[in-house]
Design a protein around this motif. Sequence first.
Motif, short mmCIF file in Angstrom:
data_model
loop_
_atom_site.label_atom_id
_atom_site.label_comp_id
_atom_site.label_asym_id
_atom_site.label_seq_id
_atom_site.Cartn_x
_atom_site.Cartn_y
_atom_site.Cartn_z
N LEU A 51 43.25 38.82 41.28
CA LEU A 51 43.71 37.44 41.37
C LEU A 51 43.87 37.03 42.84
O LEU A 51 43.55 35.89 43.21
CB LEU A 51 45.04 37.28 40.64
N GLU A 52 44.34 37.95 43.67
CA GLU A 52 44.46 37.67 45.10
C GLU A 52 43.09 37.38 45.71
O GLU A 52 42.94 36.47 46.54
CB GLU A 52 45.12 38.85 45.82
N GLN A 53 42.08 38.14 45.31
CA GLN A 53 40.71 37.91 45.78
C GLN A 53 40.24 36.51 45.39
O GLN A 53 39.67 35.77 46.20
CB GLN A 53 39.75 38.95 45.21
N ALA A 54 40.47 36.16 44.13
CA ALA A 54 40.04 34.85 43.62
C ALA A 54 40.73 33.72 44.38
O ALA A 54 40.11 32.72 44.73
CB ALA A 54 40.34 34.75 42.13
N ASN A 55 42.03 33.89 44.63
CA ASN A 55 42.78 32.87 45.37
C ASN A 55 42.28 32.74 46.81
O ASN A 55 42.20 31.64 47.35
CB ASN A 55 44.27 33.22 45.38
N GLU A 56 41.93 33.88 47.40
CA GLU A 56 41.42 33.85 48.78
C GLU A 56 40.08 33.12 48.84
O GLU A 56 39.86 32.30 49.72
CB GLU A 56 41.26 35.28 49.31
N TYR A 57 39.19 33.43 47.91
CA TYR A 57 37.90 32.73 47.86
C TYR A 57 38.10 31.24 47.64
O TYR A 57 37.45 30.40 48.26
CB TYR A 57 37.02 33.29 46.75
N ASN A 58 39.03 30.90 46.75
CA ASN A 58 39.31 29.49 46.47
C ASN A 58 39.84 28.79 47.72
O ASN A 58 39.46 27.66 48.03
CB ASN A 58 40.31 29.37 45.33
N GLY A 59 40.72 29.47 48.45
CA GLY A 59 41.28 28.90 49.67
C GLY A 59 40.24 28.67 50.74
O GLY A 59 40.36 27.75 51.56
N ASN A 60 39.18 29.49 50.73
CA ASN A 60 38.08 29.33 51.69
C ASN A 60 36.98 28.42 51.17
O ASN A 60 35.90 28.34 51.76
CB ASN A 60 37.49 30.71 52.02
N LEU A 61 37.24 27.76 50.04
CA LEU A 61 36.29 26.85 49.39
C LEU A 61 35.03 27.56 48.91
O LEU A 61 33.99 26.94 48.70
CB LEU A 61 35.90 25.69 50.33
N GLU A 62 35.12 28.87 48.68
CA GLU A 62 34.00 29.65 48.13
C GLU A 62 34.19 29.72 46.62
O GLU A 62 34.57 30.74 46.05
CB GLU A 62 33.95 31.03 48.76
N LYS A 79 45.08 40.19 28.31
CA LYS A 79 46.46 39.98 27.88
C LYS A 79 47.46 40.01 29.04
O LYS A 79 48.67 39.92 28.82
CB LYS A 79 46.84 41.05 26.85
N SER A 80 46.95 40.14 30.25
CA SER A 80 47.86 40.24 31.39
C SER A 80 48.39 38.87 31.82
O SER A 80 47.80 37.82 31.50
CB SER A 80 47.12 40.87 32.58
N THR A 81 49.51 38.88 32.53
CA THR A 81 50.07 37.65 33.10
C THR A 81 49.09 37.02 34.07
O THR A 81 48.96 35.80 34.13
CB THR A 81 51.39 37.97 33.83
N GLU A 82 48.40 37.88 34.83
CA GLU A 82 47.43 37.38 35.82
C GLU A 82 46.27 36.67 35.14
O GLU A 82 45.72 35.70 35.68
CB GLU A 82 46.91 38.55 36.68
N ALA A 83 45.89 37.14 33.95
CA ALA A 83 44.79 36.50 33.22
C ALA A 83 45.16 35.07 32.82
O ALA A 83 44.32 34.16 32.85
CB ALA A 83 44.43 37.31 31.98
N ARG A 84 46.42 34.88 32.43
CA ARG A 84 46.88 33.52 32.09
C ARG A 84 46.81 32.61 33.31
O ARG A 84 46.40 31.45 33.22
CB ARG A 84 48.30 33.57 31.52
N LYS A 85 47.23 33.14 34.46
CA LYS A 85 47.15 32.37 35.70
C LYS A 85 45.69 32.10 36.07
O LYS A 85 45.34 31.02 36.55
CB LYS A 85 47.84 33.12 36.84
N ALA A 86 44.84 33.10 35.81
CA ALA A 86 43.42 32.98 36.14
C ALA A 86 42.76 31.87 35.32
O ALA A 86 41.91 31.13 35.83
CB ALA A 86 42.70 34.30 35.89
N LYS A 87 43.15 31.73 34.06
CA LYS A 87 42.57 30.70 33.20
C LYS A 87 42.90 29.31 33.73
O LYS A 87 42.06 28.41 33.70
CB LYS A 87 43.09 30.85 31.77
N ARG A 88 44.13 29.13 34.22
CA ARG A 88 44.52 27.83 34.77
C ARG A 88 43.74 27.54 36.06
O ARG A 88 43.26 26.42 36.28
CB ARG A 88 46.03 27.79 35.04
#
Length: 274
Positions: A51-62, A79-88
């Motif tokens: 999730l941290e990787q995904a957020n970093e890419y998103n922050g860099n507009l990648e 079923k993880s909490t991070e997966a729920r955040k990832a879906k949003r």
Amino acid sequence: MMKKATLILYSCIFIFFSCGVPQEEYDKLKKENESLKQEIADCQLTPVQILEQANEYNGNLEYEKSKSRLIALIEKYPKSTEARKAKRLLKKVEKEIEETKKALERDKLTENNNENFKKAIGKMKKKYDVSNSVTWYSDKSSTLSGTKNFLHTYIGKKEKRKPWMGISVNHFSKEEWLFIKQIVITADGKTYTIEEENPGEFKASETEGGMREWFDRVLKEKDFEMIKQVAESKSAKLQLIGKTTTKERTISLAEKKAIKNVLNAFEALGGSLK
């Protein structure tokens, strides 16, 4: 597992070259091995790390890279909490990807109708920030790496609004902090000084084993003379004046060419340098 994959590659290299196997086959095996090592590395990541990787890419507009990481997280840890955040976050990233495509299509239509525009914008790389509805333009040679020393300019453009230009200066060192107080640019004997207009404009942070200090500001009308002078200069210097130390370097031909390209693109987009 990682060592095993590497050992397999080395063994195959020996066998391939001993048997005279074509380079194409070797390259294919090497690519497959690199893919295997990446898969192994991914397997060792926790949901939080992905999730941290995904957020970093998103922050860099990648956005495409961010989307790939988010999908991997949702599929692997549904079923993880991070997966729920990832879906949003995935919904927002997909919207950004779609808006980026629309923005690029609009620009493409404009480019096709204007050869000068097409030539100037063709030297730019573009990123669309859907959250702020801004298309960012910078020269294709420009870097945003925090571990590089650079001076570059860029353009921001909102639909149905005139563009604006910004200037960015970055300094990276593994030796000492400068704690920059002032930036002095000299171009063919003319001197220009940049100081903080608001507290905190000169920023600093530790990054990748070193010390990064940088400055980023939207250019005002009075600054265009400085930028044009640098772009056209035969000799230009950049001085970073710190608390106790001053660093000076020559502004490179590549940096000056990139600034000139940005100035041309700025005018093509409807900006005024007067």
